[in-house]
Design an enzyme around this catalytic site. Structure first.
Site, PDB file in Angstrom:
ATOM      1  CB  ALA A  64      -0.908   0.003   1.227  1.00 19.41           C
ATOM      2  CD  GLU A 110      -3.063  -7.783   2.216  1.00 20.91           C
ATOM      3  OE1 GLU A 110      -3.532  -8.036   3.336  1.00 20.91           O
ATOM      4  OE2 GLU A 110      -2.890  -6.609   1.786  1.00 20.91           O
TER       5      GLU A 110
END
Length: 256
Positions: A64, A110
């Site tokens: 992120a 992820e």
């Protein structure tokens, strides 16, 4: 240039490429929105039979974008409804191949786990380092990872935040295949072409039943499998496939 690029290297194959090299392909909200939009559109496109998800030669996605969230509060993070964007990828009915070169860390790991098949380069590494910045995985890094590799491997990765090299990821069941770094893209496209030649309805049923069965009892999962198997006998592709086999010719599947 767009931060997420859509390519169509063959009539039935789409490639979604994250393109933020200056940020090591970090996932900000704009990238997540673009990924969700592409997967939603391609999932509905009958002309597309397989999707390849990839990044750069050195970085798949390094997690992120912390600049995008470091000063946000809990309510702001909640109101982003990021889980809905991830769901657009998870719910895609088409086979998704992640072609991973270099770092697949944090949200990148992820993201790769949202695919159905992961082709990793020998120099790739997988990591859930969120604990190092005071948080934890929030897009499947505890749940998808545990289902893929088991409790003890997942605990080590998420509690330590240490990276796992491609060979170890392969041994623990986190990736489908490891190839030389220079062959990641070509191998992913080769496999995509193979899947694109398979009957689309059967592929969709296999994917749906396999995923649904993971969280069901064996009895329930076998029932789902049996019903999907029976349903496919209503398709023209079933007739074409079996008669082509008997006639010793290549089948021409139309997704009907």
């Amino acid at each position: 240039m767009s931060e997420v690029i859509l390519e169509r290297p063959a009539p039935e194959i789409a490639v979604i490429r994250i393109n933020r090299p200056e940020a090591r392909n970090a996932l900000n909200q704009a990238v997540r929105l673009a990924l969700a939009a592409h997967f939603t559109e391609l999932g509905r496109d009958p002309a597309i039979r397989c999707i390849v998800l990839t990044g750069g030669d050195k970085v798949f996605a390094a997690g992120a974008d912390l600049r995008d969230m470091a000063d946000q509060g809990a309510i702001e993070i909640m109101q982003r409804h990021t889980h809905r964007l991830w769901r657009a990828i998870a719910d895609c009915p088409k086979p998704v191949i992640a072609a991973v070169s270099g770092l697949a860390w944090g949200g990148g790991c992820e993201l790769a786990m949202h695919a159905d098949i992961i082709i990793a380069g020998e120099g790739a590494s997988f990591c859930q380092p969120e604990v190092k910045v005071g948080v934890m995985p929030g897009a499947g890094g505890t749940q998808r990872l545990t289902r893929a590799v088991g409790k003890f491997k997942a605990m080590k990765m998420t509690l330590s935040g240490l990276p796992v090299p491609a060979w170890e990821a392969d041994a623990m069941g986190l990736v489908s295949e490891v190839v030389p770094d220079a062959e990641v893209q070509s191998r992913a496209l080769e496999l995509a072409a193979l899947l694109a030649s398979r009957p689309p309805l059967a592929l969709a049923q296999i994917k749906e039943v396999l995923i649904a069965g993971e969280d069901a009892s064996l009895e329930t999962a076998l029932m789902l499998e049996r019903k999907a198997f029976q349903l496919l006998f209503a398709s023209r592709d079933q007739k074409e496939g079996m008669h082509a086999f008997l006639d010793k010719r290549d089948a021409q599947f139309r997704g009907e």
